[in-house]
Scaffold this motif. Sequence first.
Motif, PDB file in Angstrom:
ATOM      1  N   VAL A 107      -0.886   0.567 -12.759  1.00 47.93           N
ATOM      2  CA  VAL A 107      -0.548   1.508 -11.685  1.00 47.93           C
ATOM      3  C   VAL A 107      -1.356   2.785 -11.823  1.00 47.93           C
ATOM      4  O   VAL A 107      -1.923   3.291 -10.850  1.00 47.93           O
ATOM      5  N   ARG A 108      -1.431   3.317 -13.038  1.00 44.69           N
ATOM      6  CA  ARG A 108      -2.160   4.564 -13.261  1.00 44.69           C
ATOM      7  C   ARG A 108      -3.651   4.387 -12.985  1.00 44.69           C
ATOM      8  O   ARG A 108      -4.302   5.277 -12.429  1.00 44.69           O
ATOM      9  N   ALA A 109      -4.198   3.229 -13.344  1.00 47.94           N
ATOM     10  CA  ALA A 109      -5.634   2.996 -13.169  1.00 47.94           C
ATOM     11  C   ALA A 109      -6.029   2.891 -11.697  1.00 47.94           C
ATOM     12  O   ALA A 109      -7.163   3.192 -11.336  1.00 47.94           O
ATOM     13  N   THR A 110      -5.098   2.455 -10.837  1.00 47.50           N
ATOM     14  CA  THR A 110      -5.426   2.265  -9.414  1.00 47.50           C
ATOM     15  C   THR A 110      -4.842   3.353  -8.523  1.00 47.50           C
ATOM     16  O   THR A 110      -5.021   3.300  -7.302  1.00 47.50           O
ATOM     17  N   ALA A 111      -4.160   4.342  -9.104  1.00 48.65           N
ATOM     18  CA  ALA A 111      -3.449   5.339  -8.298  1.00 48.65           C
ATOM     19  C   ALA A 111      -4.375   6.083  -7.347  1.00 48.65           C
ATOM     20  O   ALA A 111      -3.975   6.420  -6.223  1.00 48.65           O
ATOM     21  N   ARG A 137      -8.193  -1.310   4.340  1.00 45.25           N
ATOM     22  CA  ARG A 137      -9.292  -0.760   3.538  1.00 45.25           C
ATOM     23  C   ARG A 137      -9.701  -1.706   2.424  1.00 45.25           C
ATOM     24  O   ARG A 137     -10.434  -1.333   1.517  1.00 45.25           O
ATOM     25  N   GLY A 138      -9.219  -2.957   2.467  1.00 46.92           N
ATOM     26  CA  GLY A 138      -9.630  -3.952   1.486  1.00 46.92           C
ATOM     27  C   GLY A 138      -8.722  -4.067   0.281  1.00 46.92           C
ATOM     28  O   GLY A 138      -9.032  -4.810  -0.650  1.00 46.92           O
ATOM     29  N   LEU A 139      -7.591  -3.335   0.268  1.00 44.15           N
ATOM     30  CA  LEU A 139      -6.651  -3.428  -0.843  1.00 44.15           C
ATOM     31  C   LEU A 139      -5.646  -4.548  -0.581  1.00 44.15           C
ATOM     32  O   LEU A 139      -5.666  -5.174   0.477  1.00 44.15           O
ATOM     33  N   TRP A 141      -1.664  -4.891  -0.856  1.00 44.72           N
ATOM     34  CA  TRP A 141      -0.359  -4.316  -1.138  1.00 44.72           C
ATOM     35  C   TRP A 141       0.693  -4.910  -0.225  1.00 44.72           C
ATOM     36  O   TRP A 141       0.423  -5.204   0.943  1.00 44.72           O
ATOM     37  N   THR A 142       1.903  -5.067  -0.762  1.00 41.17           N
ATOM     38  CA  THR A 142       3.074  -5.357   0.055  1.00 41.17           C
ATOM     39  C   THR A 142       3.954  -4.113   0.022  1.00 41.17           C
ATOM     40  O   THR A 142       3.852  -3.298  -0.908  1.00 41.17           O
ATOM     41  N   PRO A 143       4.826  -3.916   0.997  1.00 37.60           N
ATOM     42  CA  PRO A 143       5.701  -2.744   0.968  1.00 37.60           C
ATOM     43  C   PRO A 143       6.526  -2.658  -0.317  1.00 37.60           C
ATOM     44  O   PRO A 143       6.706  -1.573  -0.883  1.00 37.60           O
ATOM     45  N   GLU A 144       7.000  -3.798  -0.802  1.00 41.67           N
ATOM     46  CA  GLU A 144       7.835  -3.802  -2.002  1.00 41.67           C
ATOM     47  C   GLU A 144       7.040  -3.384  -3.234  1.00 41.67           C
ATOM     48  O   GLU A 144       7.510  -2.571  -4.045  1.00 41.67           O
ATOM     49  N   ARG A 145       5.828  -3.910  -3.393  1.00 41.38           N
ATOM     50  CA  ARG A 145       5.000  -3.546  -4.547  1.00 41.38           C
ATOM     51  C   ARG A 145       4.583  -2.084  -4.479  1.00 41.38           C
ATOM     52  O   ARG A 145       4.510  -1.392  -5.503  1.00 41.38           O
ATOM     53  N   LEU A 146       4.306  -1.606  -3.284  1.00 39.24           N
ATOM     54  CA  LEU A 146       3.898  -0.217  -3.116  1.00 39.24           C
ATOM     55  C   LEU A 146       5.041   0.733  -3.485  1.00 39.24           C
ATOM     56  O   LEU A 146       4.837   1.734  -4.180  1.00 39.24           O
ATOM     57  N   ARG A 147       6.255   0.412  -3.028  1.00 37.23           N
ATOM     58  CA  ARG A 147       7.416   1.248  -3.343  1.00 37.23           C
ATOM     59  C   ARG A 147       7.711   1.226  -4.849  1.00 37.23           C
ATOM     60  O   ARG A 147       8.039   2.261  -5.441  1.00 37.23           O
TER      61      ARG A 147
END
Length: 243
Positions: A107-111, A137-139, A141-147
Amino acid sequence: MVVRLDRLARSVSHLLEVIEDLTAKNAHFRSLQDPIATSTPQGMFSIQVLGTVAQLERALISQRTMAGIKAAKSKGKLPVNPGMRERRPEALAEMTAAQRTAYGERVRATANQWLPTVRRMRPDHTWDDIARVLNQRGLDWTPERLRRALKWMVAERMADAALLRKSPPRLPEDRLMTLVAGIHSSNPNLTLREIATQLERLHERTPRGGSKWSPSSVKNLIDRARRSALIASASDTTAPLTG
């Protein structure tokens, strides 16, 4: 600036992650007792050598692991930690702690790839809207993973807890206005047509319910967002004014 490398990172791979994060912030790194300073060509060469060593180390560890698993299988043994196989509490706790540490490092590496967008769009936008903008933008993410990632950042005091507040209910047109404002704020150089194309890829309906977006519809929403102070005025920022 640190005294020695071991005062900064736990491993070579961790050191490279830290230096990469500093470089993304336009900052240099220097070790007082090691010949490493990223502001010099020699220092960057040393970093590249460390990167090569780290890659070789990972490859060797992987080969040894695969060889150990193969040898264990040939002897009829399961390639699993005995403590895990027996469900020992201390082994389970150690595994859980290791998983949390690894997750936090990811998480910290991709923040820097997703957190600025979250800060701009929360809590005015839903997690679904933000995930769609990031994925455009090519990432991935799902809403759950983002939260979940943001909750970790908040727990580590690296993000404001206000970002986790529930999004206020909005009329469909208000939601479109804030979504367009978020897309525009993420990249002010986008043209009206490019924003319209993004909305179509997100399968967003126009205010009238259509599936095709026109530059004029996008401009109307941007103008409303400026009047609502969701984005800076045209005199303060570069706005997409062409189709």
